[in-house]
Write an enzyme that holds these catalytic residues in place. Structure first.
Site, PDB file in Angstrom:
ATOM      1  CG  ASP A   1     -14.083   5.821  44.169  1.00 33.98           C
ATOM      2  OD1 ASP A   1     -14.183   4.593  44.747  1.00 33.98           O
ATOM      3  OD2 ASP A   1     -15.010   5.963  43.036  1.00 33.98           O
TER       4      ASP A   1
ATOM      5  CB  CYS B   1     -13.436   3.078  41.521  1.00 29.38           C
ATOM      6  SG  CYS B   1     -13.658   2.554  39.799  1.00 29.38           S
TER       7      CYS B   1
ATOM      8  CB  THR C   1     -17.688  -0.209  38.038  1.00 31.29           C
ATOM      9  OG1 THR C   1     -16.729   0.924  37.719  1.00 31.29           O
ATOM     10  CG2 THR C   1     -18.956   0.352  38.265  1.00 31.29           C
TER      11      THR C   1
ATOM     12  CG  HIS D   1      -1.629 -15.853  29.762  1.00 32.24           C
ATOM     13  ND1 HIS D   1      -2.732 -16.377  29.039  1.00 32.24           N
ATOM     14  CD2 HIS D   1      -1.282 -16.863  30.305  1.00 32.24           C
ATOM     15  CE1 HIS D   1      -2.835 -17.643  28.932  1.00 32.24           C
ATOM     16  NE2 HIS D   1      -1.879 -17.765  29.981  1.00 32.24           N
TER      17      HIS D   1
ATOM     18  CG  HIS E   1       1.805 -16.017  27.331  1.00 33.32           C
ATOM     19  ND1 HIS E   1       0.713 -15.802  26.896  1.00 33.32           N
ATOM     20  CD2 HIS E   1       2.086 -17.071  28.262  1.00 33.32           C
ATOM     21  CE1 HIS E   1       0.055 -16.740  26.918  1.00 33.32           C
ATOM     22  NE2 HIS E   1       0.628 -17.773  27.922  1.00 33.32           N
TER      23      HIS E   1
END
Ligand code: RB5
Length: 163
Positions: free
Chosen positions: A8, A65, A67, A98, A134
């Site tokens: 963004d 973005c 955060t 993993h 995994h």
């Protein structure tokens, strides 16, 4: 590698840097925008990148973005996508080794571009560790996504979830 990239406005500068770095490293980039720092809603961009990954049009996706939280929430709604929000190289590597993460999420207001690029490179270099626990766990993620219900312990805490 074919890599879809999007962001963004809050991560526009980081996205621009990532695209040129990835091209310099020889990757084929599909740039989902934005093409300018004007405000844009992160759900639409994250959805487009995640869909390209899920459809196999690209090998990996990278979304950013402010955060990294918004894009990771959106990307993880797309079946087949395992999006990892990583702001350190340890988590970035582990998310590949993993969790077989196929989308990397970054928050441009959380870390600087120097660290973000290191995280990105660490994530791209790391390989999924197949053939063991995994792989079994990632298979379980796929089953859960397909609507196959609880297994081990019925998904309830010890004591059956009763108070
Ligand atoms: C935009 O202001 C901001 O909300 C967005 O970049 C992101 O951080 C959302 O999760």
């Amino acid at each position: 590698m074919r890599i879809a990239v999007g962001s963004d406005h809050a991560a526009y500068d980081l996205k621009t840097e990532m695209v040129s770095t990835l091209r310099e490293l020889g990757h084929k980039i599909v740039d989902f925008g934005p093409g300018s720092p004007d405000p844009v809603d992160y759900p639409d961009i994250a959805l487009a990148v995640a869909r390209a990954v899920a459809a196999g049009e690209v090998d990996r996706g990278v979304v950013a973005c402010g955060t990294g939280v918004g894009v990771s929430i959106v990307a993880n709604k797309v079946p087949g996508v395992r999006a990892a929000l990583c702001h350190d190289t340890f988590s970035a590597r582990a998310s590949r080794q993993h969790n077989d993460a196929n989308v990397l999420c970054l928050g441009a207001r959380v870390i600087g571009p120097g660290l973000a690029l290191e995280v990105l490179k660490a994530w791209l270099r790391a390989e999924f560790e197949r053939g063991g626990r995994h792989e079994r766990r990632v298979r379980r993620i796929t089953e859960i996504e397909a609507g196959l219900g609880p297994r081990q312990g019925d998904g309830r805490p010890e004591g059956g979830g009763r108070p």
